[in-house]
Design a protein around this motif. Sequence first.
Motif: not given
Length: 143
Positions: A19-20, A23, A127-128, A130-131
């Motif tokens: 995720a990092e 981002k 990303y979303y 995983i978040a």
Amino acid sequence: MSDQGRDVQVSLEDLLAQAEYLKRYIDVLQKSIADLTDSLNSIESAKQFLEMINEKQEQLVSVDRKGFVLVKSEIKDTSKVTMNIGLGYYAEVTPEQAKKMLDSRKDELNKALQGVLSEREKDATAYYQIAEILERAQAEQPR
């Protein structure tokens, strides 16, 4: 997650790292989008100037990319313009040739922009996702 019928386990640390990474990569893509958009705006500005080049009156001409400083000028010879053709090279061309070159460059930039926008959309979706998984995992942890 399933890999050919068997479950794959991924640690929360690996998901957080992914995720990092996404981002940071999305931020890089955002910068590329801004740069491409700025270049497209510059092309439009150059084309507008080329449309006005034959007017034999004083014109305000920007001396920098953002238009912070303008000077009044009158162009004596409108038969040729000097154009950046890339890699530090310049060519003297007619205004019509310059317009064609700018149109070609605009097409290239628009194609690149669409590719970057598509890449950003794909990575933002990942990303979303995983978040969401991380939020569910955090909600399931005992307090």
